[in-house]
Write a protein that holds these residues in place. Structure first.
Motif, PDB file in Angstrom:
ATOM      1  N   LEU A  33       0.834  -1.208   0.000  1.00 26.09           N
ATOM      2  CA  LEU A  33       0.000   0.000   0.000  1.00 26.09           C
ATOM      3  C   LEU A  33       0.868   1.258   0.000  1.00 26.09           C
ATOM      4  N   LEU A  34       1.944   1.235   0.759  1.00 29.01           N
ATOM      5  CA  LEU A  34       2.821   2.409   0.816  1.00 29.01           C
ATOM      6  C   LEU A  34       3.457   2.699  -0.532  1.00 29.01           C
ATOM      7  N   THR A  35       3.908   1.662  -1.207  1.00 32.13           N
ATOM      8  CA  THR A  35       4.583   1.870  -2.493  1.00 32.13           C
ATOM      9  C   THR A  35       3.599   2.014  -3.644  1.00 32.13           C
ATOM     10  N   ALA A  36       2.332   1.732  -3.401  1.00 31.34           N
ATOM     11  CA  ALA A  36       1.265   1.818  -4.411  1.00 31.34           C
ATOM     12  C   ALA A  36       1.555   0.915  -5.604  1.00 31.34           C
ATOM     13  N   GLU A  37       2.157  -0.238  -5.335  1.00 30.33           N
ATOM     14  CA  GLU A  37       2.424  -1.209  -6.394  1.00 30.33           C
ATOM     15  C   GLU A  37       1.283  -2.215  -6.450  1.00 30.33           C
ATOM     16  N   ALA A  38       1.229  -2.940  -7.549  1.00 36.32           N
ATOM     17  CA  ALA A  38       0.244  -4.007  -7.672  1.00 36.32           C
ATOM     18  C   ALA A  38       0.627  -5.139  -6.715  1.00 36.32           C
ATOM     19  N   PRO A  39      -0.341  -5.797  -6.089  1.00 39.47           N
ATOM     20  CA  PRO A  39      -0.017  -6.862  -5.130  1.00 39.47           C
ATOM     21  C   PRO A  39       0.805  -8.007  -5.716  1.00 39.47           C
ATOM     22  N   ASP A  40       0.655  -8.275  -6.992  1.00 42.68           N
ATOM     23  CA  ASP A  40       1.389  -9.384  -7.593  1.00 42.68           C
ATOM     24  C   ASP A  40       2.695  -8.937  -8.258  1.00 42.68           C
ATOM     25  N   ASP A  41       2.979  -7.644  -8.259  1.00 44.89           N
ATOM     26  CA  ASP A  41       4.217  -7.120  -8.838  1.00 44.89           C
ATOM     27  C   ASP A  41       4.713  -5.981  -7.945  1.00 44.89           C
ATOM     28  N   ASN A  42       5.347  -6.342  -6.825  1.00 44.33           N
ATOM     29  CA  ASN A  42       5.709  -5.344  -5.828  1.00 44.33           C
ATOM     30  C   ASN A  42       7.158  -5.465  -5.349  1.00 44.33           C
ATOM     31  N   PRO A  43       8.134  -5.300  -6.242  1.00 42.02           N
ATOM     32  CA  PRO A  43       9.530  -5.447  -5.814  1.00 42.02           C
ATOM     33  C   PRO A  43       9.972  -4.388  -4.811  1.00 42.02           C
ATOM     34  N   ARG A  44       9.504  -3.163  -4.940  1.00 43.21           N
ATOM     35  CA  ARG A  44       9.888  -2.120  -3.974  1.00 43.21           C
ATOM     36  C   ARG A  44       9.333  -2.433  -2.595  1.00 43.21           C
ATOM     37  N   ALA A  45       8.105  -2.923  -2.541  1.00 43.31           N
ATOM     38  CA  ALA A  45       7.496  -3.269  -1.254  1.00 43.31           C
ATOM     39  C   ALA A  45       8.236  -4.432  -0.607  1.00 43.31           C
ATOM     40  N   ARG A  46       8.614  -5.417  -1.402  1.00 47.19           N
ATOM     41  CA  ARG A  46       9.350  -6.566  -0.856  1.00 47.19           C
ATOM     42  C   ARG A  46      10.726  -6.146  -0.343  1.00 47.19           C
ATOM     43  N   ARG A  47      11.388  -5.267  -1.069  1.00 40.86           N
ATOM     44  CA  ARG A  47      12.697  -4.782  -0.644  1.00 40.86           C
ATOM     45  C   ARG A  47      12.555  -3.964   0.647  1.00 40.86           C
ATOM     46  N   LEU A  48      11.544  -3.130   0.706  1.00 41.10           N
ATOM     47  CA  LEU A  48      11.278  -2.330   1.898  1.00 41.10           C
ATOM     48  C   LEU A  48      11.011  -3.236   3.103  1.00 41.10           C
ATOM     49  N   LEU A  49      10.205  -4.263   2.899  1.00 36.79           N
ATOM     50  CA  LEU A  49       9.891  -5.189   3.982  1.00 36.79           C
ATOM     51  C   LEU A  49      11.115  -5.979   4.412  1.00 36.79           C
ATOM     52  N   THR A  50      11.923  -6.403   3.463  1.00 38.88           N
ATOM     53  CA  THR A  50      13.133  -7.160   3.796  1.00 38.88           C
ATOM     54  C   THR A  50      14.058  -6.345   4.690  1.00 38.88           C
ATOM     55  N   HIS A  51      14.260  -5.075   4.355  1.00 37.27           N
ATOM     56  CA  HIS A  51      15.114  -4.214   5.175  1.00 37.27           C
ATOM     57  C   HIS A  51      14.506  -3.983   6.554  1.00 37.27           C
ATOM     58  N   ALA A  52      13.192  -3.775   6.608  1.00 36.11           N
ATOM     59  CA  ALA A  52      12.537  -3.556   7.900  1.00 36.11           C
ATOM     60  C   ALA A  52      12.618  -4.802   8.778  1.00 36.11           C
ATOM     61  N   LEU A  53      12.438  -5.974   8.183  1.00 35.35           N
ATOM     62  CA  LEU A  53      12.531  -7.208   8.969  1.00 35.35           C
ATOM     63  C   LEU A  53      13.961  -7.485   9.402  1.00 35.35           C
ATOM     64  N   ALA A  54      14.929  -7.173   8.560  1.00 35.54           N
ATOM     65  CA  ALA A  54      16.333  -7.359   8.943  1.00 35.54           C
ATOM     66  C   ALA A  54      16.671  -6.479  10.143  1.00 35.54           C
TER      67      ALA A  54
END
Length: 171
Positions: A33-54
């Motif tokens: 939702l933050l990156t406003a990407e499509a749910p099935d194509d969200n590389p920025r959201a996944r990268r953001l989440l990976t850094h936050a979880l790390a």
């Protein structure tokens, strides 16, 4: 001593894996939702989440009763704020990473509006907490949220259609 440390690290890893299994989906949805990407194509959201979880994993032993979900969500919000505000305020750099174009209802909002709206309405974070997290006055958070909500409920109309002149009758 080494065995005890290994056992502690294994316990820590199991606890964190259980946390990610339970909260990872919702955090990914929030990042999307933050990156406003499509749910099935969200590389920025996944990268953001990976850094936050790390970061959350690195901080795991110091949580001491603090809710890990809140910690991960705060890290997600702060990373999004730092990344997007610097990226959108400055001129676009040719070497900057580009993801898919934002889509969906939130794509028309500015990044700051998306952040405040997602934290307030989707995550249910209190106005005062959002203000403290972003370092803005509470009144400003209220205004941003109101404007974003208004923009979603009443999107701006496109340009008016061109006026067609009737052809003059020739007789």
């Amino acid at each position: 001593m080494r065995e005890r440390r290994t056992a502690q690290e294994a316990r820590r890893a199991r606890e964190f894996e259980a946390f990610v299994a339970g909260a990872g989906g919702r955090l990914l949805h929030t990042a999307t939702l933050l990156t406003a990407e499509a749910p099935d194509d969200n590389p920025r959201a996944r990268r953001l989440l990976t850094h936050a979880l790390a970061h959350t994993y690195a901080y795991w032993d110091r949580l001491r009763g603090e809710d890990p979900y809140n910690r991960a969500r705060e890290e997600l919000a702060v990373r999004f704020a730092r990344g997007t505000w610097h990226r959108y305020v400055a001129l676009p750099l040719p070497w900057a990473r580009r993801g898919p174009a934002p889509s969906g209802a939130l794509a028309g909002l500015a990044p700051q509006q998306r952040l405040v709206l997602v934290l307030r309405l989707f995550e249910g974070v209190a106005e005062e907490q959002v203000a403290a997290l972003l370092g803005l006055p509470g009144e400003r958070i209220h205004t941003i949220c109101d404007r974003a909500t208004t923009h979603l409920l009443h999107p701006p109309r496109g340009p008016a259609p061109a006026r067609v002149r009737p052809k003059a009758a020739t007789s």
